[in-house]
Design a protein around this motif. Structure first.
Motif, PDB file in Angstrom:
ATOM      1  N   TYR A 174       0.839  -1.200   0.000  1.00 27.04           N
ATOM      2  CA  TYR A 174       0.000   0.000   0.000  1.00 27.04           C
ATOM      3  C   TYR A 174       0.871   1.245   0.000  1.00 27.04           C
ATOM      4  N   ILE A 176       0.668   5.412   0.330  1.00 30.89           N
ATOM      5  CA  ILE A 176      -0.211   6.465   0.831  1.00 30.89           C
ATOM      6  C   ILE A 176       0.381   7.808   0.461  1.00 30.89           C
ATOM      7  N   ALA A 189      -8.639   5.508   4.861  1.00 26.86           N
ATOM      8  CA  ALA A 189      -7.826   4.808   3.850  1.00 26.86           C
ATOM      9  C   ALA A 189      -7.098   3.615   4.450  1.00 26.86           C
ATOM     10  N   TYR A 367      -8.679  14.931  -2.261  1.00 19.55           N
ATOM     11  CA  TYR A 367      -8.625  13.486  -2.022  1.00 19.55           C
ATOM     12  C   TYR A 367      -7.275  13.043  -1.468  1.00 19.55           C
ATOM     13  N   ARG A 369      -4.912  10.179  -1.819  1.00 16.13           N
ATOM     14  CA  ARG A 369      -4.710   9.153  -2.842  1.00 16.13           C
ATOM     15  C   ARG A 369      -3.887   7.994  -2.280  1.00 16.13           C
ATOM     16  N   THR A 370      -4.283   6.795  -2.634  1.00 15.22           N
ATOM     17  CA  THR A 370      -3.520   5.605  -2.285  1.00 15.22           C
ATOM     18  C   THR A 370      -3.352   4.742  -3.521  1.00 15.22           C
ATOM     19  N   ARG A 381      -6.857   4.582  -5.543  1.00 14.23           N
ATOM     20  CA  ARG A 381      -8.071   4.913  -4.809  1.00 14.23           C
ATOM     21  C   ARG A 381      -7.977   6.354  -4.329  1.00 14.23           C
ATOM     22  N   GLU A 382      -9.096   7.055  -4.329  1.00 20.10           N
ATOM     23  CA  GLU A 382      -9.164   8.417  -3.834  1.00 20.10           C
ATOM     24  C   GLU A 382     -10.206   8.504  -2.713  1.00 20.10           C
ATOM     25  N   ILE A 383      -9.795   8.988  -1.545  1.00 19.95           N
ATOM     26  CA  ILE A 383     -10.675   9.132  -0.400  1.00 19.95           C
ATOM     27  C   ILE A 383     -10.972  10.615  -0.209  1.00 19.95           C
TER      28      ILE A 383
END
Length: 400
Positions: A174, A176, A189, A367, A369-370, A381-383
């Motif tokens: 992962y 971050i 996330a 966002y 982003r990860t 992925r965008e949180i």
């Protein structure tokens, strides 16, 4: 590359020759060169031209001044000196701890007869045989402190190469992106750190957001875990200064500092945290290579001799489309870059072939982003961050 390489061996053992063979002259500090600069040469009683020793105090004071400056820039540095006693070897401990450097001792093992023969053939810089004999004997009993890693001269070239850590044993990797004090989005996330996965945080943990202390409290318990890497971002520069009781600068960090000082976080904890930061991280996973930084770089040539700033701020300027540049320069290498820090063009996470951009203006309500690397695919992925306030206007010092 934050490595301090100290060469260890009497005069005529081959230290300077190795430096030249590996092209490290511009990264090497030599007391003898400084001696000549300070006080020139002198004619010895044996008739050869030698190096004056009259200004040794000034020489070593200047050497350590230069060394600290280089360490503050995160530059790989070689010290070309005998280092035959434990005291000589251990005198770099303070600076290496302060700047988070790995110390490597290159151990030259040459028999006394060969040393004396080589010294006798020198046209310049010949020393008395008794001095070589003394250094040789000192070296036989000198203890190397446990924080220093010892290698042989033939291994030095390997230290200048990028080492890709194999992470095949993990279920997922992962990445971050820039957090900027947005703990709510971070916890969404990454709700927990799993032992079967590996986590790479790409820097800029604080400033701009309103949950800086919460982010630091998230990072402190995990900073020493073997499956966690914390990269250094430009917004950590002041945090490093603060942890070392040095002056800090900038409007953004002034607010963050006030939050820290009202919290239960101690300077000792922050010192441990900042010492864990890495400039870059290179790894391989299921046959694929990845190179990770905060700022994003243009290529990998000369990486070993690059300054910390190259990785923290990145190549070029904020406006440089570093993803496109990397894709062009590294075409055919197959190496994937992952970075944060800048995204002037509002590019997607998959910003260019083999380059991923994890800057999503999270602090402005954008966002976090990860990037998840799995054995057979890579997904972004965008949180969305809903916990934010107007961002304090930065001053130039916030990015130094």
């Amino acid at each position: 590359m934050k490595k301090l390489i100290i060469l260890s061996g009497p005069s005529s053992c081959g230290k300077t020759t190795l430096v030249k063979e590996l092209g490290l002259e511009n990264n090497t500090l030599s007391p003898d060169i400084l001696r000549v600069m300070f006080s020139g040469t002198e004619i010895s009683v044996s008739g050869n031209i030698g190096i004056s020793q009259r200004d040794n105090y000034k020489v070593f004071k200047e050497l350590f001044n230069i060394l600290e400056t280089r360490m503050s820039y995160g530059l790989l540095t070689v010290i070309d000196a005998p280092h035959t006693t434990e005291r000589d070897i251990d005198k770099y401990k303070y600076l290496s701890t302060k700047y988070g450097y790995e110390v490597i001792l290159v151990d030259f093992q040459v028999d006394l007869e060969t040393l004396l023969k080589r010294n006798a053939s020198r046209q310049f810089g010949r020393v008395q045989d008794s001095i070589i004999e003394r250094m040789y004997n000192e070296k036989q009993t000198a203890k190397i402190p446990p924080y220093i890693r010892k290698i042989t001269p033939d291994r030095l070239q390997d230290e200048l190469k990028i080492k890709y850590i194999n992470l095949d044993k993990y279920k997922a990797i992962y990445h971050i992106g820039d957090i900027h004090g947005c703990a709510t989005a971070l916890k969404e996330a990454i709700p927990k750190i799993s032992f079967d996965s590996f986590y790479i945080f790409h820097g800029d943990y604080i400033n701009k957001g309103i949950e800086n202390v919460e982010v630091l409290k998230f990072l402190l318990p995990i900073m020493k875990r073997p499956n966690v890497v914390l990269l250094k971002g430009n917004h950590e520069q002041n945090l490093v200064r603060y942890a070392n009781n040095e002056d800090t600068f900038g409007k953004a960090f002034s607010k963050t500092r006030a939050e820290i000082e009202e919290s239960s976080i101690t300077l000792r904890e922050l010192k441990m945290l900042t010492n864990s930061f890495k400039n870059y991280y290179a790894y391989s996973y299921k046959g694929q290579k990845f190179f990770c930084t905060h700022g994003g770089i243009s290529h990998l040539e000369g990486v070993a001799l690059a300054s910390e700033n190259e990785f923290v701020v990145g190549s070029g300027t904020t406006e440089t489309n570093i993803d496109e540049v990397w894709s062009k320069n590294m075409s055919g290498s197959g190496i994937i870059q992952v970075h944060g820090h800048r995204n002037e063009g509002n590019l997607p996470i998959a910003a260019a072939p083999n380059s991923y951009n994890l800057e999503g203006e999270v602090e402005k309500g954008g966002y976090l982003r990860t990037l998840t690397v799995l054995p057979k695919n890579i997904t972004g992925r965008e949180i969305k961050n809903n916990v934010f306030a107007p961002v304090i206007e930065e001053s130039p010092e916030d990015n130094e």
